[in-house]
Enzyme design. Structure first.
Site, PDB file in Angstrom:
ATOM      1  N   CYS A   1       0.821  -1.216   0.000  1.00  0.00           N
ATOM      2  CA  CYS A   1       0.000   0.000   0.000  1.00  0.00           C
ATOM      3  C   CYS A   1       0.847   1.254   0.000  1.00  0.00           C
ATOM      4  O   CYS A   1       2.034   1.239   0.315  1.00  0.00           O
ATOM      5  CB  CYS A   1      -0.847   0.074   1.266  1.00  0.00           C
ATOM      6  SG  CYS A   1      -1.848  -1.345   1.564  1.00  0.00           S
TER       7      CYS A   1
ATOM      8  N   GLY B   1       0.438   0.227  -5.090  1.00  0.00           N
ATOM      9  CA  GLY B   1      -0.800  -0.545  -5.058  1.00  0.00           C
ATOM     10  C   GLY B   1      -1.723  -0.111  -6.174  1.00  0.00           C
ATOM     11  O   GLY B   1      -1.973   1.084  -6.322  1.00  0.00           O
TER      12      GLY B   1
ATOM     13  N   ASN C   1      -0.411   1.389   5.785  1.00  0.00           N
ATOM     14  CA  ASN C   1       0.522   0.603   4.984  1.00  0.00           C
ATOM     15  C   ASN C   1       1.284  -0.327   5.927  1.00  0.00           C
ATOM     16  O   ASN C   1       1.891   0.147   6.889  1.00  0.00           O
ATOM     17  CB  ASN C   1       1.491   1.526   4.241  1.00  0.00           C
ATOM     18  CG  ASN C   1       2.621   0.780   3.519  1.00  0.00           C
ATOM     19  OD1 ASN C   1       3.702   1.306   3.360  1.00  0.00           O
ATOM     20  ND2 ASN C   1       2.373  -0.434   3.092  1.00  0.00           N
ATOM     21  N   GLY C   2       1.235  -1.624   5.635  1.00  0.00           N
ATOM     22  CA  GLY C   2       1.933  -2.593   6.484  1.00  0.00           C
ATOM     23  C   GLY C   2       1.009  -3.741   6.830  1.00  0.00           C
ATOM     24  O   GLY C   2      -0.148  -3.759   6.423  1.00  0.00           O
TER      25      GLY C   2
ATOM     26  N   TYR D   1      13.336  -2.958  -4.442  1.00  0.00           N
ATOM     27  CA  TYR D   1      12.321  -2.971  -5.484  1.00  0.00           C
ATOM     28  C   TYR D   1      11.175  -2.000  -5.284  1.00  0.00           C
ATOM     29  O   TYR D   1      10.734  -1.337  -6.217  1.00  0.00           O
ATOM     30  CB  TYR D   1      11.724  -4.389  -5.598  1.00  0.00           C
ATOM     31  CG  TYR D   1      10.494  -4.445  -6.467  1.00  0.00           C
ATOM     32  CD1 TYR D   1      10.606  -4.481  -7.855  1.00  0.00           C
ATOM     33  CD2 TYR D   1       9.210  -4.428  -5.909  1.00  0.00           C
ATOM     34  CE1 TYR D   1       9.478  -4.492  -8.664  1.00  0.00           C
ATOM     35  CE2 TYR D   1       8.080  -4.443  -6.717  1.00  0.00           C
ATOM     36  CZ  TYR D   1       8.222  -4.484  -8.093  1.00  0.00           C
ATOM     37  OH  TYR D   1       7.119  -4.491  -8.887  1.00  0.00           O
TER      38      TYR D   1
HETATM   39  P1  AMP Z   1      10.036 -13.590 -11.356  1.00  0.00           P
HETATM   40  O1  AMP Z   1      11.036 -13.859 -12.443  1.00  0.00           O
HETATM   41  O2  AMP Z   1       8.701 -14.165 -11.705  1.00  0.00           O
HETATM   42  O3  AMP Z   1      10.554 -13.999 -10.053  1.00  0.00           O
HETATM   43  O4  AMP Z   1       9.794 -12.013 -11.296  1.00  0.00           O
HETATM   44  C1  AMP Z   1      10.857 -11.159 -11.033  1.00  0.00           C
HETATM   45  C2  AMP Z   1      10.381  -9.751 -11.212  1.00  0.00           C
HETATM   46  O5  AMP Z   1       9.375  -9.428 -10.258  1.00  0.00           O
HETATM   47  C3  AMP Z   1      11.500  -8.752 -11.025  1.00  0.00           C
HETATM   48  O6  AMP Z   1      11.643  -8.032 -12.237  1.00  0.00           O
HETATM   49  C4  AMP Z   1      11.054  -7.841  -9.907  1.00  0.00           C
HETATM   50  O7  AMP Z   1      11.273  -6.500 -10.271  1.00  0.00           O
HETATM   51  C5  AMP Z   1       9.585  -8.117  -9.767  1.00  0.00           C
HETATM   52  N1  AMP Z   1       9.121  -8.081  -8.349  1.00  0.00           N
HETATM   53  C6  AMP Z   1       9.778  -8.400  -7.241  1.00  0.00           C
HETATM   54  N2  AMP Z   1       9.010  -8.248  -6.141  1.00  0.00           N
HETATM   55  C7  AMP Z   1       7.820  -7.800  -6.556  1.00  0.00           C
HETATM   56  C8  AMP Z   1       6.600  -7.428  -5.903  1.00  0.00           C
HETATM   57  N3  AMP Z   1       6.471  -7.504  -4.573  1.00  0.00           N
HETATM   58  N4  AMP Z   1       5.583  -6.998  -6.662  1.00  0.00           N
HETATM   59  C9  AMP Z   1       5.710  -6.937  -7.993  1.00  0.00           C
HETATM   60  N5  AMP Z   1       6.820  -7.268  -8.677  1.00  0.00           N
HETATM   61  C10 AMP Z   1       7.874  -7.703  -7.977  1.00  0.00           C
END
Ligand code: AMP
Length: 481
Positions: A16, A42, A116-117, A257
């Site tokens: 969030c 979000g 958020n949390g 990220y």
């Molecule tokens: P995967 O290869 O399916 O593990 O996806 C990796 C990608 O997911 C990376 O490019 C990250 O930037 C992205 N990512 C990591 N954590 C999250 C998150 N919590 N929500 C959305 N995307 C994420």
């Protein structure tokens, strides 16, 4: 978020962003813009509650900020103070009642909250309150706070809030709106970011500084871990403490990220921290290659750092269609897979015949990375060296980032060599934990939560591995809930 009957899991995740504005003309429009800047935190629902010091005005709905708000409903949101929220939650918990801010008439007057949390003991508190007769409207953890404050036997709102917040475990960066004040509170660990800014004679509170930038507010400071800030017209900003001690546990994944690169989070520029991750990665994983590229946009800053430190040229090997939402964030696998193909396209003329270092910020399930490696290979790359600017994610987050259960986390299931094979890269390297923490300058390494990389959580997660709300859902005709 509480589990509901569609979502029996060992924990629930909710990502969030929160925003609040006090003492500013057109508060709801500023809030709208603030939420716009926080959209990456979000994308499933958004809401604003505004106040003209007597009446609360509410707009909440599913969808992106730009879908939910329009000139008509923003004009309806009257007053010089407002709080807002953007949310993402996992499948099964899409419920219109769960869109924040939540609001209620309490024993201390009207009260709205944006959170958020994740509160890790919310289920026990919920169960207790329910047996005492509390009527819950949503299935989100944040609602317990409204009940606790309203039922408090303390004589002042501040004391009621202090006592309530000291009893909840887990992560909270919260913004409250009362008829005559704005309140911001952050848990004693400081898991999630929360900053205070000024706009003319008014005040602004936001999850990230990028939201202050957009509305032209100046950054004052972070809301400190364990701090409650009360903002009133008469007395401005007053600071109080949540009566509870704990270590610091800033979420390092905000830097990896989650936060936007143009934000300052926990005192450090997110872009510069990510760039440093790339520089450290270049030391830890030197590779002979013709070019360094990123998976846009999450790997951009680290790839730049890697290129700078290694002397290997930075290239744009893939472009991103800016008009597609985050794929990972779509709850259904089918949609997620489709999204990956729409979103990124390799540039064949850059990649053909080249030895390529590909930098991404993290590897979670391995699904999208596999597809990206395959697309880069099809575009003619001779060698693909995948480098990840964070350590292997081996454990779920209980404090507000949507990392899946261990059985879906590729690094919890496979060795690095097996992951390399799975994604189809020629080599695979991850940043070390020490390397990652060395990149963050303002705080000491031990002041971060690294739970998703180590399984060492800064507090015991009490409600782990049990409950469901089976049969407790109330379904409204014509509403998705
Ligand atoms: P995967 O290869 O399916 O593990 O996806 C990796 C990608 O997911 C990376 O490019 C990250 O930037 C992205 N990512 C990591 N954590 C999250 C998150 N919590 N929500 C959305 N995307 C994420």
């Amino acid at each position: 978020m509480f589990p509901d009957d569609d979502h029996i899991d060992d924990h629930l995740r909710e990502e969030c962003g929160v925003f609040g504005v006090f003492g500013c003309l057109a508060a709801s429009k500023l809030c709208f813009l603030g939420l716009y800047a926080l959209q990456h935190r979000g994308q499933e629902g958004a809401g604003i509650v505004s106040s003209d010091r007597s009446t609360f005005y509410v707009v909440r709905d599913e969808g992106l900020v730009s879908d939910v708000f329009n000139p008509e409903n923003l004009a309806y949101l009257k007053g010089d103070s407002a709080i807002g929220h953007v949310r993402y939650s996992t499948t099964g918990s899409n419920n219109v009642n769960n869109i924040q801010p939540l609001y209620a008439k309490t024993s201390f007057g009207k009260l709205a909250v944006a959170h958020n949390g994740n509160l890790t003991n919310a289920y026990s508190i919920y169960s207790k309150l329910k047996t005492q007769g509390a009527l819950f409207q949503s299935t989100i953890d944040s609602e317990v706070v409204l009940h606790m404050v309203s039922r408090s036997t303390e004589t002042s709102f501040l004391k009621a809030l202090q006592t309530s917040l000291s009893q909840i475990d887990g992560a909270f960066s919260m913004v409250f709106l009362c008829e005559d004040k704005l309140v911001a509170a952050r848990d004693t660990f400081g898991f999630r970011p929360l900053v205070l800014g000024r706009l003319g004679k008014g005040f602004v509170v936001a999850s990230e500084t990028c939201a202050l930038d957009l509305i032209g507010a100046t950054y004052e400071r972070e809301i400190e871990p364990g701090e409650i800030v009360i903002i009133t017209a008469a007395e401005g900003v007053q600071s109080y403490k949540i009566p509870r001690q704990s270590r610091r546990a800033f979420c390092v994944f905000e830097h990896v990220y989650f936060s936007r690169a143009d934000s300052v989070v926990f005192g450090d520029s997110v872009h510069l921290v990510r760039k440093e991750f790339g520089k450290v990665l270049a030391k830890e994983y030197p590779v002979e290659a013709d070019l360094v590229m990123s998976i846009p946009d999450s790997g951009n800053s680290a790839a730049l750092g890697y290129a700078e430190a290694s002397g290997i040229p930075y290239e744009i090997g893939m472009t991103r269609n800016q008009y597609v939402g985050r794929t990972f964030i779509q709850p259904q696998q089918q949609i997620r897979d489709l999204g990956v193909k729409i979103k990124l396209n390799p540039i064949t003329s850059v990649l053909k015949g080249k030895r390529v270092i590909v930098i991404d910020d993290s590897l979670v399930r391995g699904t999208t990375s596999k597809q990206r490696v395959s697309a880069i290979r099809k575009a003619g790359a001779k060698e693909i060296h995948m480098l990840i600017s964070s350590p292997p994610i081996t454990d779920p987050c209980h404090f507000g980032i949507d990392t899946p259960h261990r059985d879906k986390l590729i690094a919890a299931q496979k060795s690095i060599e097996e992951i390399r094979k799975h994604i189809g890269a020629d080599s695979l390297g991850y940043l070390s934990i020490e390397g990652m923490l060395s990149a963050v300058k303002t705080h000491l390494p031990e002041h971060f939560c690294t739970g998703c990389f180590t399984g060492n959580y800064p507090l015991k997660v009490r409600n782990k591995g049990k409950h469901s709300f089976e049969g407790e859902k109330i379904k409204l005709y014509g509403k998705k809930n």
